[in-house]
Design an enzyme around this catalytic site. Structure first.
Site, mmCIF file in Angstrom:
data_model
loop_
_atom_site.group_PDB
_atom_site.id
_atom_site.type_symbol
_atom_site.label_atom_id
_atom_site.label_comp_id
_atom_site.label_asym_id
_atom_site.label_seq_id
_atom_site.Cartn_x
_atom_site.Cartn_y
_atom_site.Cartn_z
ATOM 1 N N CYS A 18 0.835 -1.205 0.000
ATOM 2 C CA CYS A 18 0.000 0.000 0.000
ATOM 3 C C CYS A 18 0.869 1.254 0.000
ATOM 4 O O CYS A 18 1.792 1.372 0.792
ATOM 5 C CB CYS A 18 -0.869 -0.038 1.254
ATOM 6 S SG CYS A 18 -1.803 1.433 1.551
ATOM 7 N N GLU B 131 -5.860 -7.590 -2.639
ATOM 8 C CA GLU B 131 -5.890 -7.783 -1.181
ATOM 9 C C GLU B 131 -4.937 -6.786 -0.540
ATOM 10 O O GLU B 131 -3.881 -6.481 -1.092
ATOM 11 C CB GLU B 131 -5.458 -9.223 -0.877
ATOM 12 C CG GLU B 131 -5.515 -9.618 0.580
ATOM 13 C CD GLU B 131 -4.172 -9.629 1.296
ATOM 14 O OE1 GLU B 131 -4.152 -9.977 2.476
ATOM 15 O OE2 GLU B 131 -3.140 -9.264 0.671
ATOM 16 N N ARG C 74 -7.486 -11.854 11.641
ATOM 17 C CA ARG C 74 -6.711 -11.163 10.606
ATOM 18 C C ARG C 74 -7.689 -10.491 9.650
ATOM 19 O O ARG C 74 -8.315 -11.145 8.813
ATOM 20 C CB ARG C 74 -5.848 -12.177 9.849
ATOM 21 C CG ARG C 74 -4.892 -11.577 8.832
ATOM 22 C CD ARG C 74 -4.145 -12.655 8.059
ATOM 23 N NE ARG C 74 -3.106 -12.107 7.222
ATOM 24 C CZ ARG C 74 -1.858 -11.855 7.634
ATOM 25 N NH1 ARG C 74 -1.499 -12.138 8.861
ATOM 26 N NH2 ARG C 74 -0.968 -11.333 6.817
ATOM 27 N N ARG D 207 -8.593 -8.070 6.595
ATOM 28 C CA ARG D 207 -7.985 -7.582 5.364
ATOM 29 C C ARG D 207 -9.044 -6.977 4.459
ATOM 30 O O ARG D 207 -10.187 -7.414 4.468
ATOM 31 C CB ARG D 207 -7.305 -8.748 4.607
ATOM 32 C CG ARG D 207 -6.000 -9.225 5.272
ATOM 33 C CD ARG D 207 -4.939 -8.145 5.132
ATOM 34 N NE ARG D 207 -3.634 -8.469 5.636
ATOM 35 C CZ ARG D 207 -3.169 -8.171 6.856
ATOM 36 N NH1 ARG D 207 -3.926 -7.567 7.727
ATOM 37 N NH2 ARG D 207 -1.936 -8.470 7.204
HETATM 38 C C1 LIG Z 1 1.890 -8.291 0.947
HETATM 39 S S1 LIG Z 1 3.054 -9.233 0.075
HETATM 40 C C2 LIG Z 1 2.014 -10.350 -0.806
HETATM 41 C C3 LIG Z 1 2.214 -11.776 -0.378
HETATM 42 C C4 LIG Z 1 1.431 -12.822 -1.126
HETATM 43 N N1 LIG Z 1 0.036 -12.514 -1.230
HETATM 44 C C5 LIG Z 1 1.606 -14.194 -0.440
HETATM 45 O O1 LIG Z 1 0.672 -14.951 -0.326
HETATM 46 O O2 LIG Z 1 2.721 -14.501 -0.004
HETATM 47 C C6 LIG Z 1 3.594 -8.130 -1.189
HETATM 48 C C7 LIG Z 1 4.714 -8.675 -2.031
HETATM 49 O O3 LIG Z 1 4.992 -7.748 -3.093
HETATM 50 C C8 LIG Z 1 6.370 -7.875 -3.389
HETATM 51 N N2 LIG Z 1 6.787 -6.710 -4.200
HETATM 52 C C9 LIG Z 1 7.027 -5.451 -3.752
HETATM 53 N N3 LIG Z 1 7.413 -4.676 -4.777
HETATM 54 C C10 LIG Z 1 7.408 -5.443 -5.893
HETATM 55 C C11 LIG Z 1 7.739 -5.197 -7.262
HETATM 56 N N4 LIG Z 1 8.139 -3.987 -7.681
HETATM 57 N N5 LIG Z 1 7.628 -6.215 -8.154
HETATM 58 C C12 LIG Z 1 7.227 -7.457 -7.734
HETATM 59 N N6 LIG Z 1 6.928 -7.737 -6.447
HETATM 60 C C13 LIG Z 1 7.008 -6.751 -5.527
HETATM 61 C C14 LIG Z 1 7.010 -7.970 -2.019
HETATM 62 O O4 LIG Z 1 8.312 -8.531 -2.080
HETATM 63 C C15 LIG Z 1 6.016 -8.855 -1.262
HETATM 64 O O5 LIG Z 1 6.383 -10.205 -1.289
#
Ligand SMILES: C[S@@+](CC[C@H](N)C(=O)[O-])C[C@H]1O[C@@H](n2cnc3c(N)ncnc32)[C@H](O)[C@@H]1O
Length: 327
Positions: A73, A111, A155, A157
């Site tokens: 976010c 999400e 949790r 969301r």
């Molecule tokens: C809140 S987590 C989502 C986790 C996922 N829903 C799961 O079940 O594990 C957000 C993810 O976005 C990734 N992320 C952040 N910036 C990114 C980018 N520029 N390109 C690809 N992934 C990215 C982070 O490393 C992180 O693992």
């Protein structure tokens, strides 16, 4: 029905993917930037996610019916609502819009943390909705709680479903009526479990124990040094309780939200008259991960990965209704 294809953006360790595959949707593309997550993902799905989404040309992403992603976010400028598509540029939500604009999927399933609802004086969510509507989507959102989907974790969301066909109806989502407790998912007791000595914690008086509306039952706290600074007179002893990692919850209730910042896995439960740390395996179960899931990396890394992931049964219940209502 034709196969429903999805892309897994901000894929993490693939919690969303498992939920959607359980609905027999097919993953055709994934992206994740973090090396440790990529390794875990590859181990479990036999596929290495593409890296940084900002570097990926949208035209090269395969066609898909559902764009799924739990994106980080970020705030938009205060002028957000007035400006056009461009005001999201430089944010990861912009990447979602960019891909949706080019690939035109029937559904977006997004999400995020509950706080997105209030973020930046509600401007962030309003701006997102406005931009999705500009692309021709009906946008619906709801705050859902993992504990209503068969896992004993409080949790909450925000889930956003944007759809081309008709507005998604969250009221049709199947919530489990079963009241699942922490004790229902615990591992058999084993010697590697980290028990606290009775001298290391303080249990509160039985008369003061009550089940909170979240399902949590707070029963005590670790006997850590008292922090006097900033505490009101006569409440100094409670300063320990303010730290989540010092709190102890009964296994008869639900567990607080697992967090990606708690890499020490300091989640303490009171079970069978003893206090112990939850095991890493139990953390994965609190998110509804299957026993077959292969963890990867250090313990700290695994705690971070699971804290960042999703409660699989909750996403699966949403996916079930997406299939039912929108395909
Ligand atoms: C809140 S987590 C989502 C986790 C996922 N829903 C799961 O079940 O594990 C957000 C993810 O976005 C990734 N992320 C952040 N910036 C990114 C980018 N520029 N390109 C690809 N992934 C990215 C982070 O490393 C992180 O693992």
């Amino acid at each position: 029905m034709n196969e429903i294809k999805f892309i897994d953006l901000f894929a993490g360790i693939g919690g969303v993917r498992i939920a959607l595959e359980n609905q027999e949707f097919k993953c055709v593309f994934s992206s994740e930037i973090n090396d440790a997550c990529i390794k875990t993902y590859e181990r479990n799905f036999g596929e290495k996610p593409f890296g940084d989404i900002t570097k990926i040309n949208e035209k090269e992403i395969p066609n898909h019916n559902i764009l799924a992603g739990g994106f980080p976010c970020q705030a938009f400028s205060s002028a957000g609502l007035q400006k056009g598509f461009d005001d999201t540029r430089g944010t990861l939500f912009f990447e979602i819009l960019r891909i949706a604009k080019e690939k035109n999927p029937e559904v977006l399933l997004l999400e995020n943390v509950k706080n997105l609802k209030y973020h930046n004086k509600k401007r962030t969510l309003d701006t997102m909705i406005k931009h999705l509507e500009e692309l021709g989507y009906f946008v619906k959102w709801e705050i859902l709680n993992a504990k209503d989907f068969g896992v004993p974790q409080n949790r909450e969301r925000i889930i956003i479903v944007a759809s081309k066909k008709k507005p998604f109806d969250f009221s049709k989502i199947n919530k489990t009526q079963k009241n699942v407790k922490i004790k229902d998912i615990l591992d058999e007791e084993h010697q590697d479990m980290k028990f606290l000595e009775p001298s290391e914690y303080i249990l509160i008086d039985d008369n003061h124990i009550k089940t909170q509306s979240s399902g949590l039952i707070f029963v005590g706290y670790r006997d850590k040094p008292i922090r006097i600074n900033g505490a009101r007179p006569n409440t100094e002893h409670l300063s320990r309780v303010h730290k989540q990692c010092n709190r102890i919850y009964s296994s008869e209730g639900t567990h607080p939200t697992l967090s990606s910042s708690e890499i020490g896995g300091r989640y303490h439960i009171y079970h069978n008259g003893k206090v112990r740390k939850l095991t890493l395996n139990e953390c994965f179960k609190l998110m509804g991960f299957p026993d077959s899931f292969k963890k990867n990396g250090s313990n700290g890394e695994s705690y971070r990965q699971i804290g960042n992931s999703v409660a699989i049964p909750m996403i699966q219940a949403v996916a079930e209704q997406i299939k039912e209502q929108l395909f």
